[in-house]
Scaffold this motif. Structure first.
Motif: not given
Length: 670
Positions: A191-198, A201-208, A230-232, A242-248
């Motif tokens: 997640l730390e690297d995904e924040l650097k990459l901005k 999608i990557g941040q959503a995956i790691n929050y999930a 992650s949904l945000e 990604g939205i669908g997976l978060c809803l699940i």
């Protein structure tokens, strides 16, 4: 003064040297940068082609075969990667692993760090899918090692993204095995690297992923917070999947809290969203979840509807993970209705599905059982359909055969007419070429005879009309007449020799002897001629001696023509190489005569062996265009081949390949 000049000259020379070195360094850097840019452009181009065909196994295999046939290791490596991903997504894990191992082997061969990391990660994901977590973690750790060694692994870009994939792989293995603290550590690093990459999608995956850890720990409030985070990010990235997976995920939390209505609302939203994007793999998660919540809520009609849809889709995409969950739900339903026979059947099917996910060796067993089950279930319907359509198929086949027969006859007639037309055009073209060749021959031969005759007549008229010529002048004129007479006689002799060769009436005198010694003597004969022009003729033979069937007259003419041309076109002080060696086939000998003359243009190379052809770019106009044509005819009469390799400004190489044994010699000897 001299001392002062020397004091300042050295620093000046040193400064110039330093400047030149700096310029050279930046030139090298520029070239290296261009090569990197070209390689990256090539990677993007090939990847784009493969990505466009990512859903077609046949297209991917055809592209891969093309790359392998072209010996393009880089493209083949990318082809193995994309084909492996396709096979993995279709649950063909053994084939996926084989393709990703080929990808890794080529990446190692090419020393492509980026692709090595991606290959290790692909293999790790393959083994995770089949439950081989030990192998999966090993591959992901190796990927992480390579990613850490990559010079830009901690700078936003491809290197950092590869590191993130490795961290996520290790985290997922740890999560599956129940090492939640370990998994959380790696997910947070990713997640730390995904924040650097901005990367939203990557941040959503790691929050999930972190939310899943809290869910497993029973910390449902924290899980809610991370799933909503992650949904945000998925909504910012506009990722419907990604939205669908978060809803699940959120639905499952509500389900654990026995808030079935809220859970059902989340599942239905996910279901509708994933149905629109046609992602059937993840859509199944929502469909199965709706079926499960309806079973818990005792809504039997809705359960049967959604579980039937889920089973049909899971079979279509061959997903054993989803089938295992479906059959377990059907087993629970059968138990609740006290249909224990069906409950046992569904439990057995669920066990087979679970085994197929956990071990590659049981995959074929499940497929056979499932196919047998489906065949037994539908056999009566198939027989009924076949019986109803039997008469229709017969009439359809007859109509089809008749149409095909008519089409075939039409194609044959059209092909014959086209062939006749092409033959006529070819014949007319051949006749025109023959007429043109005949016209060119008489034009050229007339010109070749006219030139020496004009010179002879001119000098003869001078001798007869000029009475006050000195003996020296008369000698010069007679020498010129004699030289042109010899040229004319040589031309006539060459034409007679060519006529004999073409007629086939000549009976050449075949001999068998040491061809190396014979060629060495021929070279010695021309060395004096070459020396007069200050040209160094070098004879070299790889073979000491070699018995061969040959015609001495032909060999003399061939070597004479090639060496004369070489000497004529080689500048003073340069050299000519006359090399004899074994041919590519063991029963042949190769003669190569190379000069450092003007060379021959590509346009002239195609016509160099044509009769009377002379290059318009030639600086030497003393030739008549017969020698090389005659040479080729003699080579072919001895069943040999002649070829030329030349480049303007560098020189020419004529290569003659002759067989060591010749049937014509045997006939002549007999």
């Amino acid at each position: 003064m001299k001392i002062r000049i020397n004091r300042y000259k050295a620093p000046t020379s040193l400064a110039i040297l330093v400047v030149l070195l700096i310029i050279g360094f930046f030139c090298d850097c520029s070239d290296a940068q261009k090569q990197l840019q070209q390689a990256e452009a090539n990677r993007k181009e090939i990847s784009a082609v493969l990505y466009r065909n990512r859903y077609s196994e046949d297209s991917l295999k055809l592209l891969l075969k093309q790359y392998i046939d072209e010996e393009n290791d880089f493209a083949a490596m990318l082809g193995y990667k994309q084909l492996g991903i396709f096979l993995r997504e279709n649950s063909r894990f053994t084939e996926a692993i084989n393709n990703h191992q080929e990808e890794l082997a080529l990446a190692m061969k090419l020393n492509d760090t980026i692709e090595i990391v991606q290959a290790y990660n692909n293999l790790g994901t393959d083994f995770r899918r089949i439950g081989s977590h030990g192998e999966a973690s090993d591959y992901h750790y190796q990927a992480l090692d390579y990613a850490e060694a990559y010079s830009q692994a901690h700078v936003p870009g491809v290197g950092m993204k590869n590191r993130v994939v490795s961290l996520n792989g290790i985290g997922n293995v740890s999560l599956t095995l129940g090492y939640y603290d370990h998994a959380e550590k790696y997910f947070r690093m990713a997640l730390e690297d995904e924040l650097k990459l901005k990367s939203n999608i990557g941040q959503a995956i790691n929050y999930a992923n972190i939310g899943a850890i809290f869910e497993e720990r029973g910390q449902l409030d924290s899980a809610h917070a991370y799933y909503n985070k992650s949904l945000e990010h998925n909504r910012i990235a506009k990722s419907d999947m990604g939205i669908g997976l978060c809803l699940i995920h959120l639905g499952k939390l509500y389900e654990r809290e026995q808030k079935y209505e809220k859970a059902k609302d989340e599942y239905i939203q996910a279901y509708d969203l994933m149905h629109q994007i046609s992602d059937r793999w993840h859509w199944l998660e929502a469909c199965i979840s709706i079926a499960r919540i309806n079973l818990l809520d005792n809504n039997i009609s809705e359960f049967e509807h959604y579980i039937s849809l889920a089973e049909q889709t899971a079979n279509e995409i061959k997903s054993p993970e989803h089938l295992a969950e479906i059959y377990l739900l059907k087993h629970d339903f059968d138990v609740s209705t006290q249909d224990f026979k069906k409950a046992l059947e569904h439990y057995q099917l669920q066990s087979l599905m679970r085994d197929s996910v956990q071990g590659l060796q049981k995959t074929n067993r499940f497929i056979d059982v499932r196919l047998s089950y489906e065949q037994n279930k539908n056999i009566r319907n198939i027989q009924r359909i076949e019986a109803e359509n039997k008469s229709k198929q017969r009439s359809t086949h007859l109509t089809l055969y008749f149409t095909l027969a008519l089409s075939l006859v039409g194609i044959i007639i059209t092909a014959l007419l086209y062939y006749a037309y092409k033959q006529r055009v070819r014949s007319n073209k051949a006749l025109k070429q023959l007429e043109q060749t005949r016209s060119d021959f008489f034009t050229n031969i007339t010109h070749e005879f006219r030139t020496p005759l004009t010179v002879i007549k001119g000098f003869n008229d001078l001798l007869m009309s000029s009475k006050h010529l000195s003996e020296k002048e008369k000698h010069v004129y007679r020498s010129a007449i004699d030289r042109q007479s010899n040229n004319l006689l040589n031309l006539v002799n060459q034409l007679l020799d060519i006529a004999k060769l073409k007629s086939g009436k000549e009976a050449p005198n075949w001999k068998r002897g040491d061809i190396i010694s014979y060629l060495r003597m021929s070279a010695e004969t021309f060395k004096l001629f070459a020396k007069e022009k200050d040209v160094n003729l070098i004879f070299y033979s790889v073979i000491e001696s070699q018995e061969m069937d040959f015609i001495p007259f032909y060999i003399d003419k061939i070597i004479g023509n090639l060496l004369s041309n070489a000497i004529k076109h080689t500048k003073e002080g340069d050299k000519i190489d006359f090399v004899v060696s074994k041919g590519q086939r063991p029963d042949t000998i190769k003669i190569k005569i190379s000069d450092t003359g003007d060379g021959i243009s590509k346009s002239d190379l195609k016509r160099i062996f044509e009769m009377f052809y002379q290059s318009t770019n030639s600086q030497n106009e003393s030739g008549n265009g017969i020698g090389l044509a005659f040479t080729k005819m003699m080579v072919e009469k001895m069943k040999g081949e002649i070829e030329v390799d030349s480049e303007l400004g560098i020189g020419s190489s004529f290569i003659v390949t002759l067989p060591l044994k010749n049937k014509m010699y045997i006939r002549s000897y007999s």
